[in-house]
Each structure stands twice: as C-alpha cells, then as structure tokens.
Scaffold this motif. Sequence first.
Motif, mmCIF file in Angstrom:
data_model
loop_
_atom_site.group_PDB
_atom_site.id
_atom_site.type_symbol
_atom_site.label_atom_id
_atom_site.label_comp_id
_atom_site.label_asym_id
_atom_site.label_seq_id
_atom_site.Cartn_x
_atom_site.Cartn_y
_atom_site.Cartn_z
ATOM 1 N N ARG A 103 67.226 25.238 27.944
ATOM 2 C CA ARG A 103 68.086 26.451 27.799
ATOM 3 C C ARG A 103 68.810 26.615 26.446
ATOM 4 N NH1 ARG A 103 69.936 25.783 34.076
ATOM 5 N NH2 ARG A 103 68.016 26.748 34.888
ATOM 6 N N GLN A 104 69.372 25.280 25.895
ATOM 7 C CA GLN A 104 69.821 25.654 24.610
ATOM 8 C C GLN A 104 68.903 25.972 23.640
ATOM 9 O OE1 GLN A 104 71.408 22.111 23.124
ATOM 10 N NE2 GLN A 104 72.663 22.779 21.661
ATOM 11 N N LEU A 105 67.713 25.475 23.539
ATOM 12 C CA LEU A 105 66.659 25.614 22.747
ATOM 13 C C LEU A 105 66.163 27.302 22.834
ATOM 14 C CD1 LEU A 105 64.497 22.669 22.328
ATOM 15 C CD2 LEU A 105 65.930 23.547 20.765
ATOM 16 N N GLU A 106 66.164 27.775 23.958
ATOM 17 C CA GLU A 106 65.660 29.110 24.422
ATOM 18 C C GLU A 106 66.762 30.080 23.886
ATOM 19 O OE1 GLU A 106 65.300 29.545 28.550
ATOM 20 O OE2 GLU A 106 63.012 29.695 28.296
ATOM 21 N N ALA A 107 68.043 29.596 23.885
ATOM 22 C CA ALA A 107 69.184 30.480 23.270
ATOM 23 C C ALA A 107 69.067 30.631 21.863
ATOM 24 C CB ALA A 107 70.420 30.121 23.861
ATOM 25 N N GLU A 108 68.773 29.515 21.238
ATOM 26 C CA GLU A 108 68.668 29.409 19.783
ATOM 27 C C GLU A 108 67.578 30.012 19.224
ATOM 28 O OE1 GLU A 108 68.679 25.188 18.647
ATOM 29 O OE2 GLU A 108 70.558 24.730 19.181
ATOM 30 N N ALA B 24 66.144 32.869 20.818
ATOM 31 C CA ALA B 24 66.647 34.055 20.902
ATOM 32 C C ALA B 24 67.412 34.649 20.089
ATOM 33 C CB ALA B 24 67.106 34.343 22.316
ATOM 34 N N ALA B 25 68.665 33.946 19.509
ATOM 35 C CA ALA B 25 69.315 34.184 18.396
ATOM 36 C C ALA B 25 68.776 34.439 17.111
ATOM 37 C CB ALA B 25 70.554 33.329 18.397
ATOM 38 N N LEU B 26 67.805 33.323 16.940
ATOM 39 C CA LEU B 26 66.838 33.446 15.632
ATOM 40 C C LEU B 26 66.156 34.854 15.511
ATOM 41 C CD1 LEU B 26 66.059 31.994 12.958
ATOM 42 C CD2 LEU B 26 64.503 30.677 14.324
ATOM 43 N N ASP B 27 65.558 35.333 16.651
ATOM 44 C CA ASP B 27 64.652 36.160 16.934
ATOM 45 C C ASP B 27 65.415 37.447 16.395
ATOM 46 O OD1 ASP B 27 62.218 34.881 17.224
ATOM 47 O OD2 ASP B 27 62.133 35.048 19.569
ATOM 48 N N ALA C 1 66.755 41.814 12.677
ATOM 49 C CA ALA C 1 67.987 42.798 12.074
ATOM 50 C C ALA C 1 67.553 42.682 10.546
ATOM 51 C CB ALA C 1 69.231 42.280 12.256
ATOM 52 N N LEU C 2 67.083 41.475 10.105
ATOM 53 C CA LEU C 2 66.952 41.304 8.737
ATOM 54 C C LEU C 2 65.667 42.224 8.527
ATOM 55 C CD1 LEU C 2 67.605 39.538 5.989
ATOM 56 C CD2 LEU C 2 65.935 37.847 6.903
ATOM 57 N N VAL C 3 64.439 42.182 8.953
ATOM 58 C CA VAL C 3 63.418 42.824 8.768
ATOM 59 C C VAL C 3 63.626 44.382 8.684
ATOM 60 C CG1 VAL C 3 61.025 43.375 9.301
ATOM 61 C CG2 VAL C 3 61.786 41.044 9.318
ATOM 62 N N GLN C 4 64.499 44.727 9.677
ATOM 63 C CA GLN C 4 64.461 46.158 9.850
ATOM 64 C C GLN C 4 65.439 46.921 8.681
ATOM 65 O OE1 GLN C 4 66.634 46.776 13.389
ATOM 66 N NE2 GLN C 4 64.796 46.651 14.914
#
Length: 183
Positions: A20-25, A27-30, A35-38
């Motif tokens: 679950r921690q890796l999933e959250a990381e 999702a945050a990275l995505d 935001a960076l690409v936009q």
Amino acid sequence: VTEGTTMARFEIAALVRRYRQLEAEIAALDAELKALVQTTMEYQWLKTVDGLGDATIIDLLAEIGSFAHYRDPRQLVKLAGLTLKENSSGQRKGQKHISKRGRKRLRSVLFRAVIPLIRHNEAFRELHEYYTTRPVNPLSGKQSIVALCRKLLNVLFAICTKKQAFDAERMKQDVLSQVQRAA
C-alpha cells in the motif's frame, strides 16, 4: 501447520503495508509527472490527438524529450529503430524488416499508443484498414501497426513543430496523395 502462524500473519501484514505504501508513492509520482508535463507546450498540442492519454504522452516525452531537439521526423523514426533494413547478399534479395537498432522502450510506447488510436481515432482506424486491405501489397496486422507507429511519429513531430492541432482529414489526404503519386 500449527507452528509459526503468528509470525506468518505478521509477515503478511507487513507485506500488505509495504504494498500500500508503494502504491501511494507511485500515485504521487504519477501526479507529479502529470503536473510537470502539463506545463510544456508540447503537451497541449499532443492532447489534440484523440486516443492519446496522459500516461502515453508522459511516456513518449520521457523517451523522446522535446520535439524541438530534432530537425526531421526521420531522426525520430531512426531513434525508435523503425527504419527498414533488408537482409540480402549478392544476387539474393531478402525481406525487409525494421532494424530494431533504436530505443526498445520508445518502440514499446509507440506500439502501445497505436493500438488505442486504432480503436478510438477514426483517421488511424481508416489508415489501418487501408494498409491491411489495399489491393497492392497489403500488410499484415502487425506490419500495419508498425507503419502506423512511423506515421504517428511523423504526425506528432508536425503537430509540435508547427504548433497546430491534429487534423484527421489532412492526415488522410496526405496518405491518399502519396498513394496517387505512387500510382
């Protein structure tokens, strides 16, 4: 098994927490990547192509970088390893295959991008049908997809360098005019 069940439960609970921690990381990275690409202008032009999602655009720009770094779309085709090579020697003329001397991940991104484009974008669907059913030299399904990968790179390069929205009718007219010139 009656021994070790307490530690097994503890280990499973620890693994689930880590998952679950890796999933959250992830999702945050995505969200950060999106935001960076936009913030780039290329994202705005690439979004005009129906069937290209945010994840595909992120992967594509991560592999290619900015389209401004290239002078010609053939450089992108070569970078992806989609140039044709012929296996022939002497008097024997072999078949043509893609060279695969480029970035494997870029070819993978393009292949994964073209499949939804065929489903959701009318222009790419019509091109795929044309390539597979044309009377002279029809392509197999996978060959058509590789040809559409090259076409997609050319279209995306033109969209980003000319700063124009995607025009399906113009793309179809370009292909038909090439066919008429060849005939």
